[in-house]
Scaffold this motif. Structure first.
Motif, PDB file in Angstrom:
ATOM      1  N   THR A 132     -23.188 -29.171 -22.689  1.00 23.14           N
ATOM      2  CA  THR A 132     -22.433 -28.174 -23.451  1.00 23.14           C
ATOM      3  C   THR A 132     -23.390 -27.508 -24.429  1.00 23.14           C
ATOM      4  O   THR A 132     -24.353 -28.126 -24.901  1.00 23.14           O
ATOM      5  N   GLY A 133     -23.119 -26.240 -24.755  1.00 22.41           N
ATOM      6  CA  GLY A 133     -23.982 -25.523 -25.668  1.00 22.41           C
ATOM      7  C   GLY A 133     -25.190 -24.938 -24.961  1.00 22.41           C
ATOM      8  O   GLY A 133     -25.322 -25.012 -23.737  1.00 22.41           O
ATOM      9  N   ASN A 134     -26.122 -24.375 -25.744  1.00 23.30           N
ATOM     10  CA  ASN A 134     -27.327 -23.780 -25.178  1.00 23.30           C
ATOM     11  C   ASN A 134     -28.437 -23.775 -26.224  1.00 23.30           C
ATOM     12  O   ASN A 134     -28.228 -24.152 -27.384  1.00 23.30           O
ATOM     13  N   ALA A 135     -29.631 -23.351 -25.785  1.00 23.27           N
ATOM     14  CA  ALA A 135     -30.804 -23.392 -26.663  1.00 23.27           C
ATOM     15  C   ALA A 135     -30.687 -22.438 -27.840  1.00 23.27           C
ATOM     16  O   ALA A 135     -31.247 -22.697 -28.915  1.00 23.27           O
ATOM     17  N   ASP A 136     -29.967 -21.326 -27.667  1.00 26.47           N
ATOM     18  CA  ASP A 136     -29.850 -20.353 -28.759  1.00 26.47           C
ATOM     19  C   ASP A 136     -29.186 -20.961 -29.995  1.00 26.47           C
ATOM     20  O   ASP A 136     -29.478 -20.561 -31.133  1.00 26.47           O
ATOM     21  N   LEU A 137     -28.269 -21.900 -29.780  1.00 20.20           N
ATOM     22  CA  LEU A 137     -27.580 -22.524 -30.910  1.00 20.20           C
ATOM     23  C   LEU A 137     -28.533 -23.322 -31.798  1.00 20.20           C
ATOM     24  O   LEU A 137     -28.249 -23.547 -32.976  1.00 20.20           O
ATOM     25  N   LEU A 138     -29.663 -23.754 -31.229  1.00 18.53           N
ATOM     26  CA  LEU A 138     -30.619 -24.564 -31.992  1.00 18.53           C
ATOM     27  C   LEU A 138     -31.496 -23.718 -32.910  1.00 18.53           C
ATOM     28  O   LEU A 138     -32.229 -24.269 -33.738  1.00 18.53           O
ATOM     29  N   LYS A 139     -31.432 -22.411 -32.774  1.00 19.22           N
ATOM     30  CA  LYS A 139     -32.266 -21.552 -33.605  1.00 19.22           C
ATOM     31  C   LYS A 139     -31.774 -21.492 -35.050  1.00 19.22           C
ATOM     32  O   LYS A 139     -32.515 -21.074 -35.938  1.00 19.22           O
ATOM     33  N   GLN A 140     -30.535 -21.899 -35.272  1.00 22.64           N
ATOM     34  CA  GLN A 140     -30.008 -21.953 -36.635  1.00 22.64           C
ATOM     35  C   GLN A 140     -30.527 -23.215 -37.334  1.00 22.64           C
ATOM     36  O   GLN A 140     -30.592 -24.286 -36.729  1.00 22.64           O
ATOM     37  N   PRO A 141     -30.899 -23.123 -38.601  1.00 23.66           N
ATOM     38  CA  PRO A 141     -31.397 -24.309 -39.324  1.00 23.66           C
ATOM     39  C   PRO A 141     -30.367 -25.440 -39.334  1.00 23.66           C
ATOM     40  O   PRO A 141     -29.161 -25.195 -39.463  1.00 23.66           O
ATOM     41  N   TYR A 142     -30.852 -26.618 -39.190  1.00 24.01           N
ATOM     42  CA  TYR A 142     -30.063 -27.849 -39.242  1.00 24.01           C
ATOM     43  C   TYR A 142     -28.966 -27.892 -38.177  1.00 24.01           C
ATOM     44  O   TYR A 142     -27.926 -28.507 -38.357  1.00 24.01           O
ATOM     45  N   HIS A 143     -29.243 -27.252 -37.038  1.00 24.56           N
ATOM     46  CA  HIS A 143     -28.457 -27.437 -35.834  1.00 24.56           C
ATOM     47  C   HIS A 143     -29.259 -28.334 -34.893  1.00 24.56           C
ATOM     48  O   HIS A 143     -30.477 -28.169 -34.777  1.00 24.56           O
ATOM     49  N   ILE A 144     -28.591 -29.226 -34.202  1.00 26.59           N
ATOM     50  CA  ILE A 144     -29.302 -30.209 -33.399  1.00 26.59           C
ATOM     51  C   ILE A 144     -28.565 -30.470 -32.096  1.00 26.59           C
ATOM     52  O   ILE A 144     -27.330 -30.365 -32.030  1.00 26.59           O
ATOM     53  N   ALA A 145     -29.319 -30.779 -31.041  1.00 23.89           N
ATOM     54  CA  ALA A 145     -28.756 -31.162 -29.743  1.00 23.89           C
ATOM     55  C   ALA A 145     -28.996 -32.648 -29.541  1.00 23.89           C
ATOM     56  O   ALA A 145     -30.042 -33.183 -29.944  1.00 23.89           O
ATOM     57  N   ILE A 146     -28.040 -33.317 -28.897  1.00 22.42           N
ATOM     58  CA  ILE A 146     -28.113 -34.762 -28.693  1.00 22.42           C
ATOM     59  C   ILE A 146     -27.923 -35.060 -27.213  1.00 22.42           C
ATOM     60  O   ILE A 146     -27.169 -34.359 -26.518  1.00 22.42           O
ATOM     61  N   THR A 147     -28.600 -36.073 -26.711  1.00 13.10           N
ATOM     62  CA  THR A 147     -28.440 -36.438 -25.302  1.00 13.10           C
ATOM     63  C   THR A 147     -27.149 -37.225 -25.105  1.00 13.10           C
ATOM     64  O   THR A 147     -26.576 -37.768 -26.055  1.00 13.10           O
ATOM     65  N   GLN A 148     -26.705 -37.298 -23.853  1.00  8.97           N
ATOM     66  CA  GLN A 148     -25.467 -38.009 -23.540  1.00  8.97           C
ATOM     67  C   GLN A 148     -25.551 -39.478 -23.941  1.00  8.97           C
ATOM     68  O   GLN A 148     -24.601 -40.029 -24.516  1.00  8.97           O
ATOM     69  N   GLU A 149     -26.676 -40.118 -23.646  1.00  9.80           N
ATOM     70  CA  GLU A 149     -26.815 -41.535 -23.961  1.00  9.80           C
ATOM     71  C   GLU A 149     -26.826 -41.769 -25.467  1.00  9.80           C
ATOM     72  O   GLU A 149     -26.186 -42.705 -25.973  1.00  9.80           O
ATOM     73  N   ALA A 150     -27.563 -40.944 -26.211  1.00 11.13           N
ATOM     74  CA  ALA A 150     -27.596 -41.096 -27.668  1.00 11.13           C
ATOM     75  C   ALA A 150     -26.227 -40.843 -28.271  1.00 11.13           C
ATOM     76  O   ALA A 150     -25.814 -41.524 -29.225  1.00 11.13           O
ATOM     77  N   ALA A 151     -25.488 -39.867 -27.728  1.00 13.12           N
ATOM     78  CA  ALA A 151     -24.137 -39.580 -28.217  1.00 13.12           C
ATOM     79  C   ALA A 151     -23.216 -40.776 -27.997  1.00 13.12           C
ATOM     80  O   ALA A 151     -22.403 -41.124 -28.861  1.00 13.12           O
ATOM     81  N   LYS A 152     -23.351 -41.418 -26.848  1.00 17.49           N
ATOM     82  CA  LYS A 152     -22.523 -42.585 -26.553  1.00 17.49           C
ATOM     83  C   LYS A 152     -22.836 -43.728 -27.504  1.00 17.49           C
ATOM     84  O   LYS A 152     -21.937 -44.433 -27.980  1.00 17.49           O
ATOM     85  N   ARG A 153     -24.128 -43.927 -27.789  1.00 17.62           N
ATOM     86  CA  ARG A 153     -24.531 -45.008 -28.681  1.00 17.62           C
ATOM     87  C   ARG A 153     -24.083 -44.748 -30.116  1.00 17.62           C
ATOM     88  O   ARG A 153     -23.741 -45.680 -30.844  1.00 17.62           O
ATOM     89  N   LEU A 154     -24.077 -43.477 -30.518  1.00 18.81           N
ATOM     90  CA  LEU A 154     -23.790 -43.149 -31.909  1.00 18.81           C
ATOM     91  C   LEU A 154     -22.311 -42.901 -32.167  1.00 18.81           C
ATOM     92  O   LEU A 154     -21.789 -43.247 -33.226  1.00 18.81           O
TER      93      LEU A 154
END
Length: 808
Positions: A132-154
């Motif tokens: 979900t989402g795309n790379a353009d969303l990460l251009k905003q400061p303090y926006h971050i993408a998370i992997t599926q496995e890390a999301a499940k763990r967190l």
């Protein structure tokens, strides 16, 4: 005709069940080794190939030359990527990243995850798909993408998009909003991460690293990758790219500095071989694995030949009758080759099943996580099928020629024609030579590993607990926050209050594995016109005492002497000798870093005995030690009874670290042993396949013993009628095989010596190749041969002579 051959093959297999089982079992083991080898090779070579443009992606390496020494590192300048795009037309895109572990917190839940600072071109070069989402969303400061496995763990089953996480990190720390979810990076990927963002650093130092040029040492952990346009010559581009150094850092820097291009598809397997860079895989280990698997298959194929010829008496009348009714030799060869191929294909089915069962065990042994799933099997099936056909043809070629050559006039009267017994003897000798070769290799590898684990490294590595508290604290703070390392002495004293803690020391790099520190250009007294480079390790005043390294002259550092904090150095004995000084007169000489006139005016305050600050693969070289507490990463504690002392260590840790910071520790001896992981993998692989080789060699020897006993049954009967004992019969049938094994030893030993010596050259410090390994392998081969042949010989010796002579 083919249907008829198939029926005959099935009848022969069912009629001779033991023979069929041994042949199937032997070939299945040999083929299963090749199946496993192909699966692992497929896995290792698949690294990074999921990127559509992988063949045009290169990593930029930084090569520094000094005198006759050259060092290549993957660390590059933060400004390099943009300069490559602007100044090199052949570059389609350039990207940089900085990936390292940080503590990530969501409410009361904290994990250590791999976060990555990337630039806007990262996804133009690499293919890491978004869920979900795309790379353009990460251009905003303090926006971050998370992997599926890390999301499940967190977050468990909660949707992470829109949630806030806190990165406890020195440069890029803060509260981030999750705006995208990435698919997990494939296992065969050289780039692994849990979180990605494009946020600028919150300190001037971080932004300088990310965007600037560093003419001396780049320590920010920045990797630079380029995607070239099609049809470029990378060798010419290396020189062209190196020209950027002169334009941005000056001609003096360019004299010693250049850039190299490492293909992305070689990162995993060829890092050590190409540039002496550590990598997660090793092409040499892969070659070793494939070679041993091929040896096992050769032994299994030899078994097939021996067992087929050993059972030839049972097929002789069939051949004679077929020839009498008109079958020519070509038809018979076709029939026997067809049976061989059929048996090989049947063995392949069992081999795939055996490989499926063995892979989890092999994964646990070697640490290589590979699976034989449907996709992999479909990919490899054409290769396996073709390989099996070749094995079937090669393994069945000699038996087909041998069996089809029988003359009807002899076989129908019960007399077999002469056979090429020398060929079968050569096969058995070859089998045992290969088995002895693997046995010697196993012993040498394990002796070297034992040597590594027990060798005196010049310091006491046992019972040393490592706490990376200063590094973790520093990464969680900015330059404006007080660092815990500023109070390292007070921290040490609180740990030393427990009687279970005998000594404590703070330092930067792990002794015995981290190479003794960053290599620096130094200026020793009397050597102003020579560029000297040495690893420099930052340590505290109790480092040598804690590790048990003797001080040969002078003194150690003192926290009370301000000069010691910036301008004092301790040299190892090798450095003193290399500089032409002595242990006695080195103290007081000028010695410092060659980065400014002030830094160069340091002083040698002591000389320490040599110890292995790097791995045993490297010789002890000149090294220097300095006292700069702001660089300390670890606190090392000498603890004799860790289990009883651990509660105190955890309580003291919590006293100094941020709330809910997980207690993180390790052991120095484990850290040192970890650098020899590939050697332990090799030892386990060699041992496993040496066992299989011995098993298959026994089957081959059993086949030839059965053949010999079958051919000499009437002779044995006559000897028994004339009064020969069973033991004399056993000796008669066994003596030739003892000669075969003796000859196999003389063939295998020189080859084994050469290969073992070549492998040991990877270590600067290694065992000597005495006669013990070869003698042990030889005696073991003799013992195995005698047991195998004796069992078959006893069976023949106890046969009733009436049964063997009644047709005479």
């Amino acid at each position: 005709m083919i249907h008829n051959y198939f029926l005959i093959a099935m009848r022969n297999l069912l009629r001779q069940k033991r023979y069929a089982f041994i042949n199937l079992f032997g070939l299945a083991i040999g083929l299963s080794c090749c199946v496993i080898a192909l699966v692992i090779i497929h896995h290792e070579y698949s690294y990074d190939r999921f990127h559509p443009q992988a063949d045009r992606i290169y990593r930029v390496l930084r090569e520094r030359s000094s005198n006759d020494d050259t060092q290549v590192r993957w660390l590059t300048d933060g400004a390099l990527a943009r300069a490559l795009e602007a100044e090199i037309p052949e570059v389609a895109h350039a990207t940089k990243n900085r990936i390292y572990p940080v503590v990530v917190r969501h409410k009361d839940h904290a994990l250590e995850l791999e976060q990555g600072q990337i630039d806007e071109n990262f996804f133009a070069v690499f293919n890491f798909p978004f869920v979900t989402g795309n790379a353009d969303l990460l251009k905003q400061p303090y926006h971050i993408a998370i992997t599926q496995e890390a999301a499940k763990r967190l977050f468990g089953q909660v949707d992470p998009v829109g949630q806030t996480v806190t990165l406890q990190e020195r440069y890029y720390g803060g509260d981030y909003t999750i705006v995208a979810i990435l698919k997990n990076p494939p296992v065969p990927s050289s780039i692994q991460f849990d979180l990605l963002h494009m946020t600028n650093g919150r300190t001037e130092e971080a932004n300088l690293d990310w965007n600037g040029w560093q003419s001396r040492v780049q320590q920010a952990g920045i990797e630079t990758f380029v995607l070239f346009r099609e049809g470029v010559d990378t060798q010419i581009l290396e020189t062209k790219i190196s020209g950027i150094i002169e334009r941005h850092m000056g001609l003096d820097v360019r004299k010693n500095l250049s850039y190299r291009l490492q293909p992305l598809l070689r990162l995993h397997l060829y890092g050590l071989r190409d540039y002496n860079l550590s990598s997660s895989g090793s092409i040499d280990t892969l070659y070793l694995f494939a070679g041993i698997a091929l040896l096992v298959l050769i032994i299994a194929s030899i078994n097939f030949v021996n067992l087929s010829t050993a059972r030839s008496a049972g097929r002789a009348r069939e051949v004679g009758l077929r020839k009498v009714i008109g079958a020519n030799r070509g038809q018979l060869i076709g029939q026997f080759l067809g049976e061989s191929i059929f048996l090989a294909l049947l063995s392949l089915l069992f081999a795939i099943a055996l490989a499926q069962l063995a892979l989890p065990y092999l994964n646990s042994l070697t640490g290589i996580a590979v699976v034989l799933d449907t996709d992999v099997l479909i990919t490899l099936l054409p290769i396996l099928f073709a390989f099996t056909l070749i094995v079937g043809l090669i393994a069945g070629f000699y038996p087909a020629l041998y069996l089809s050559a029988f003359q009807p006039a002899f076989v129908l009267t019960g007399t077999l024609g002469s056979s090429n017994s020398h060929f079968r003897q050569v096969l058995v000798i070859t089998q045992f030579a290969l088995a002895i070769l693997l046995m010697v290799g196993t012993d040498v590898v394990y002796r070297q590993l034992t040597f590594i684990q027990t060798k005196n490294l010049g310091f006491d590595r046992e019972h040393v607990v490592l706490l990376p508290m200063f590094a973790m604290d520093r990464e969680s703070k900015t330059n404006n926050d007080a660092w815990l390392v500023g109070r390292y002495n007070l921290v040490k004293q609180t740990f030393l209050e427990n009687p279970g803690v005998g000594a404590a020391s703070a330092f930067r790099f792990l002794p015995g594995r981290d190479g003794g520190g960053f290599v620096r250009i130094v200026k020793p007294e009397g050597h102003d016109n020579i560029e000297w480079r040495m690893p420099v390790q930052e340590i505290d005043e109790s480092f040598f005492e804690t590790l048990g390294v003797p001080l040969l002259s002078g003194r150690t550092f003192s926290p009370d002497i301000e000069h010691d904090r910036t301008h004092a150095y301790i040299l190892n004995k090798t450095a003193v000798e290399a500089l032409g000084w002595t242990v006695e007169n080195a103290v007081g000489r000028r010695f410092g870093r060659d980065r400014s006139e002030d830094d160069a005016n340091g002083t040698v305050i002591g000389v320490v005995d040599d110890f292995h600050y790097a791995s045993l693969r490297d010789h002890i070289e000149p090294a220097a030690f300095t006292y700069r507490q702001w660089f300390f990463n670890y606190l090392a504690l000498r603890v004799r009874d860790f289990s009883n002392t651990r509660p105190f260590l955890e309580q003291t840790w919590a006293k100094w670290m941020a709330p809910n910071q997980p207690f993180t520790f390790g052991f120095l001896d484990d850290e040192i042993d970890a650098i020899y992981r590939s050697e332990r993998q090799q030892a386990k692989i060699v041992t496993l396949f040496a066992g299989l080789a011995i098993l298959l060699a026994c089957l081959g020897l059993f086949g030839l013993a059965a053949f010999t006993a079958e051919r000499r049954m009437r002779e044995i009967g006559i000897r028994k009628v004339l009064g020969a004992s069973s033991m004399s019969i056993v000796v008669l049938l066994s003596q030739d095989f003892v000669k075969y094994v003796a000859l196999a030893n003389f063939i295998a030993w020189p080859i084994a010596y050469y290969l073992a010596d070549q492998w040991l050259q990877n270590f600067a410090y290694h065992i000597s190749l005495g006669f013990g390994s070869f003698l042990l392998a030889g005696l073991l081969a003799f013992f195995i041969a005698l047991i195998t042949v004796s069992l078959q010989s006893l069976k023949a010796a106890h046969t009733n002579p009436v049964d063997t002579l009644r047709h005479e």
